[in-house]
Design a protein around this motif. Structure first.
Motif, mmCIF file in Angstrom:
data_model
loop_
_atom_site.group_PDB
_atom_site.id
_atom_site.type_symbol
_atom_site.label_atom_id
_atom_site.label_comp_id
_atom_site.label_asym_id
_atom_site.label_seq_id
_atom_site.Cartn_x
_atom_site.Cartn_y
_atom_site.Cartn_z
ATOM 1 N N MET A 54 0.841 -1.182 0.000
ATOM 2 C CA MET A 54 0.000 0.000 0.000
ATOM 3 C C MET A 54 0.885 1.244 0.000
ATOM 4 O O MET A 54 1.972 1.230 0.576
ATOM 5 N N PRO A 55 0.414 2.340 -0.575
ATOM 6 C CA PRO A 55 1.233 3.551 -0.616
ATOM 7 C C PRO A 55 1.273 4.320 0.694
ATOM 8 O O PRO A 55 1.937 5.330 0.792
ATOM 9 N N PHE A 56 0.527 3.835 1.709
ATOM 10 C CA PHE A 56 0.534 4.554 2.977
ATOM 11 C C PHE A 56 0.477 3.573 4.138
ATOM 12 O O PHE A 56 0.074 2.433 3.995
ATOM 13 N N GLU A 57 0.914 4.072 5.308
ATOM 14 C CA GLU A 57 0.855 3.300 6.554
ATOM 15 C C GLU A 57 0.130 4.142 7.587
ATOM 16 O O GLU A 57 0.310 5.357 7.639
ATOM 17 N N THR A 59 -1.588 8.319 12.930
ATOM 18 C CA THR A 59 -0.831 9.081 11.945
ATOM 19 C C THR A 59 -0.716 8.266 10.670
ATOM 20 O O THR A 59 -0.424 7.070 10.718
ATOM 21 N N MET A 60 -0.938 8.921 9.544
ATOM 22 C CA MET A 60 -0.808 8.251 8.265
ATOM 23 C C MET A 60 0.458 8.753 7.576
ATOM 24 O O MET A 60 0.687 9.961 7.504
ATOM 25 N N ALA A 61 1.269 7.835 7.098
ATOM 26 C CA ALA A 61 2.452 8.179 6.310
ATOM 27 C C ALA A 61 2.193 7.740 4.878
ATOM 28 O O ALA A 61 1.832 6.592 4.626
ATOM 29 N N ILE A 115 7.428 11.906 -3.090
ATOM 30 C CA ILE A 115 6.999 12.778 -2.015
ATOM 31 C C ILE A 115 6.632 11.961 -0.779
ATOM 32 O O ILE A 115 5.964 10.943 -0.883
ATOM 33 N N SER A 116 7.085 12.403 0.372
ATOM 34 C CA SER A 116 6.735 11.762 1.627
ATOM 35 C C SER A 116 5.912 12.747 2.449
ATOM 36 O O SER A 116 6.375 13.841 2.744
#
Length: 120
Positions: free
Chosen positions: A1-4, A9-11, A115-116
């Motif tokens: 997945m592109p996020f955690e 908090t979502m990264a 981008i982070s």
């Protein structure tokens, strides 16, 4: 997945064009979601950055351990194994390192950024 998502908090790590990044920021702000951008890194197309010979030598140098710490092979050994002159090997590595490092530092790239983003 592109996020955690962890502890509320979502990264998100994504490769998107600059205009879409702006729209993403506007959307998050519109929904009152606080966020911070931790890193924007240009994506570099190594095929257009380096010549075929430079790419070949770079991959050989990496595979044979020239860039390992400690090095598994010296410059002289690398040149001997690849049957090229030591001076040619050294100069080619130096030129490709120059291109890669200058590209990394300047971030001056026509490609999409990596981008982070972190949102709470």
């Amino acid at each position: 997945m592109p996020f955690e998502i962890s502890d509320g908090t979502m990264a998100l790590n994504a490769t998107i064009p600059q205009h879409q990044l702006s729209k993403l920021g506007e959307s998050l702000t519109e929904f009152d979601i606080t966020f911070s951008i931790e890193r924007i890194q240009p994506e570099v197309d190594s095929e257009s950055l380096l010549t075929d010979r430079q790419q070949w030598l770079l991959y050989e140098a990496i595979d044979r351990g020239y860039y390992d710490t400690p090095r598994r092979i010296t410059l002289v050994e690398l040149a001997d194994e690849l049957d090229i002159a030591k001076s040619t090997c050294s100069e080619t590595l130096h030129r490709l390192e120059e291109r890669v490092l200058k590209q990394f530092v300047s971030g001056d790239c026509e490609h999409q950024p990596d981008i982070s983003i972190r949102a709470d």
